[in-house]
Write an enzyme that holds these catalytic residues in place. Structure first.
Site, short mmCIF file in Angstrom:
data_model
loop_
_atom_site.label_atom_id
_atom_site.label_comp_id
_atom_site.label_asym_id
_atom_site.label_seq_id
_atom_site.Cartn_x
_atom_site.Cartn_y
_atom_site.Cartn_z
N SER A 62 0.79 -1.23 0.00
CA SER A 62 0.00 0.00 0.00
C SER A 62 0.82 1.28 0.00
O SER A 62 0.24 2.37 -0.14
CB SER A 62 -0.96 0.01 1.19
OG SER A 62 -2.03 -0.89 0.94
N TYR A 301 5.24 12.23 8.68
CA TYR A 301 4.36 11.72 7.63
C TYR A 301 4.79 10.30 7.27
O TYR A 301 5.98 9.97 7.30
CB TYR A 301 4.39 12.64 6.40
CG TYR A 301 3.89 14.01 6.75
CD1 TYR A 301 2.54 14.28 6.84
CD2 TYR A 301 4.80 15.04 7.06
CE1 TYR A 301 2.08 15.54 7.21
CE2 TYR A 301 4.34 16.30 7.42
CZ TYR A 301 2.99 16.54 7.50
OH TYR A 301 2.53 17.78 7.87
N HIS A 303 3.60 6.24 5.35
CA HIS A 303 2.72 5.25 4.73
C HIS A 303 3.43 3.91 4.79
O HIS A 303 4.65 3.84 4.68
CB HIS A 303 2.37 5.60 3.28
CG HIS A 303 0.98 5.15 2.90
ND1 HIS A 303 0.59 3.82 2.90
CD2 HIS A 303 -0.13 5.86 2.56
CE1 HIS A 303 -0.69 3.74 2.55
NE2 HIS A 303 -1.16 4.97 2.35
N ASP A 304 2.65 2.87 5.00
CA ASP A 304 3.17 1.51 5.03
C ASP A 304 2.52 0.70 3.93
O ASP A 304 1.56 1.14 3.29
CB ASP A 304 2.88 0.86 6.38
CG ASP A 304 3.71 1.44 7.51
OD1 ASP A 304 4.57 2.29 7.22
OD2 ASP A 304 3.50 1.04 8.66
N GLY A 305 3.03 -0.50 3.74
CA GLY A 305 2.44 -1.39 2.75
C GLY A 305 2.79 -2.83 3.04
O GLY A 305 3.89 -3.13 3.52
N GLY A 309 3.67 -11.52 2.28
CA GLY A 309 5.06 -11.95 2.41
C GLY A 309 6.09 -10.87 2.22
O GLY A 309 7.29 -11.12 2.39
#
Length: 462
Positions: A62, A301, A303-305, A309
């Site tokens: 993401s 600020y 964002h992760d994703g 796996g």
């Protein structure tokens, strides 16, 4: 190389943490005042062994959304789209079950996850027209919550609608738009939108950990469906993820000198915010393709994703002119990234990643306000009185439970931090403590449960 980083010590720390968490490899990057350090440790593939390098390509999950948001803001800068005009301005046939959402949904509400549309897009296939099909398929999609009511993360659909707007405006597929309008101007040569574009000799293999004794095993699902493209399918190297961070840090200008978006657009991404019901997992607000975190009074600020796996973490600290990114082919574990980042941040006088709050032992809650079933397609939770407090039961997909060797129902205690926020500790050594918000009370009963950024409505008592 970034001053202040002892690379040898960092490698040693990374190797020790990878072994402890049984994560095959990690690539870590730091940019401080424009100086870049990248380090890779471990194996991009375990069998046959292939060492990870700083040129290894990982799945960003993401974190893709930040790339897509940046490309969309470029079109905003050019006057081709408007954040606050209805989506139907660009997609006249757009429709969902709710007439108000059909008429009023805007790109801003897709970017900040307040659209409330259920991810009921069926199977749109794997062809390049997948985003047109997704929009066509949601004519009967219901609302999880009313348009704009609160934050509820959309894993695939929201950004797929944005991609379809981009396709209509630019008259070309989303993949081509990203390559021509974003990757090329940023100087990215190893960042792609679809797995078939990746050199398999450079691609990391994803791994899942079912038990400490067994160790990491190769993921049975090595890529997400194409429907997740704008929200989850970008692959990249650690250096090129840092280039994304530098565009944001430098007010829209890439390291090669190309202006990608205006400084006004970057400010909009950061400052157009909506509250997150659970502020403890990431932060208290969600912007446009960026999460706003509060680290002891400092704005960060993020964002992760995650794919099945592989995982990505990005933190941008404007006050310190600092960004840190992490790509792995195992996990995700919040405690892993926090421990690693907290080894680096103090070297730059930066705040460290906050710990979770402590539960309040003196807080006495009425269980009837929270008890019930919270459900949406693919997710079911039950909250019940338990051991003098509250417990939450998670219903696990039977196939997933069988593969992971887990029961199909797992019950966790809920430890209250406030009347709406709870810690959900686990006795499984492979799980970190999670956070949950149970909130939005009407007639004395909570209407929603918010965890892992997802919003789930209360559907009844049984």
């Amino acid at each position: 190389m970034t001053q202040g980083i002892d690379v040898a010590r960092l490698r040693s720390t990374m190797a020790a943490l990878l072994a402890e968490y049984q994560i095959p490899s990690a690539a870590l990057g730091v940019v401080a005042d424009g100086e870049v350090t990248t380090v890779a440790v471990g194996d991009a593939r375990l069998s046959p062994p292939r060492p990870a390098t700083t040129e290894t390509v990982y799945q960003c999950g993401s974190l893709t959304k930040t790339f897509t948001a940046l490309a969309f803001m470029r079109l905003v800068d050019e006057g081709k789209v408007d954040l606050d005009r209805p989506v139907r301005t660009y997609l006249p046939d757009f429709a969902v079950a709710d007439a108000d959402t059909t008429a009023r949904l805007t790109p801003r509400q897709l970017l900040n996850h307040t659209n409330g549309i259920e991810e009921a897009f069926g199977d749109p296939g794997e062809d390049t027209d997948v985003y047109r099909r997704m929009v066509d398929n949601i004519a009967d999609a219901p609302q999880v919550q009313p348009l704009g009511h609160t934050h509820g993360y959309s894993a695939a659909l929201g950004y797929a609608i944005l991609a379809r707007v981009m396709e209509v405006v630019e008259d070309k597929p989303w993949d081509a738009i990203m390559a021509e309008r974003l990757f090329a101007p940023m100087g990215l040569t190893s960042t792609n939108t679809w797995r078939e574009q990746v050199d398999p000799e450079r691609a990391a293999t994803g791994y899942i950990l079912r038990s400490i004794e067994e160790g990491p095993i190769e993921t049975p699902i090595d890529h997400l469906p194409r429907s997740y493209g704008p929200g989850g399918n970008i692959t990249s190297t650690i250096g090129e993820v840092l280039t994304l961070a530098r565009v944001i840090l430098d007010g829209g200008t890439a390291p090669n000198g190309n202006r990608i978006v205006s400084a006004t657009a970057v400010k909009e991404m950061m400052e157009s915010r909506v509250p997150i019901p659970d502020p403890y997992m990431f932060g208290p607000y969600w912007g446009l393709g960026l999460i706003t975190c509060d680290w002891d009074g400092h704005t960060v600020y993020a964002h992760d994703g995650s794919t099945i796996g592989q995982n990505a973490r990005l933190r941008i600290l404007p006050e310190q002119r600092l960004a840190i990114a992490l790509l792995t082919n195992g996990g995700p574990r919040e405690s892993f990234y926090k421990r690693l980042f907290n080894e680096i941040l103090p070297e730059f006088g930066a705040p460290t990643v906050p710990e979770l709050p402590q539960p309040d032992p003196d807080l006495v809650l009425d269980p009837s306000r929270y008890e019930g079933v919270y459900e949406r397609p693919g997710a079911r939770f039950e909250v019940r009185a338990r051991d003098g407090g509250l417990g939450l039961t998670v219903f696990v997909d039977p196939e997933q439970a069988a593969f992971l060797g887990q029961p199909e129902r797992i019950t966790y205690p809920l430890l209250p931090v406030s009347p709406t926020h709870f810690l959900m500790p686990s006795d499984n050594p492979l799980e970190d403590t999670q956070t949950v918000a149970i909130h939005d009370f009407a007639d004395g009963r909570a209407r929603y449960l918010h965890t892992n950024c997802r919003l789930t409505p209360r559907t009844g008592d049984q």
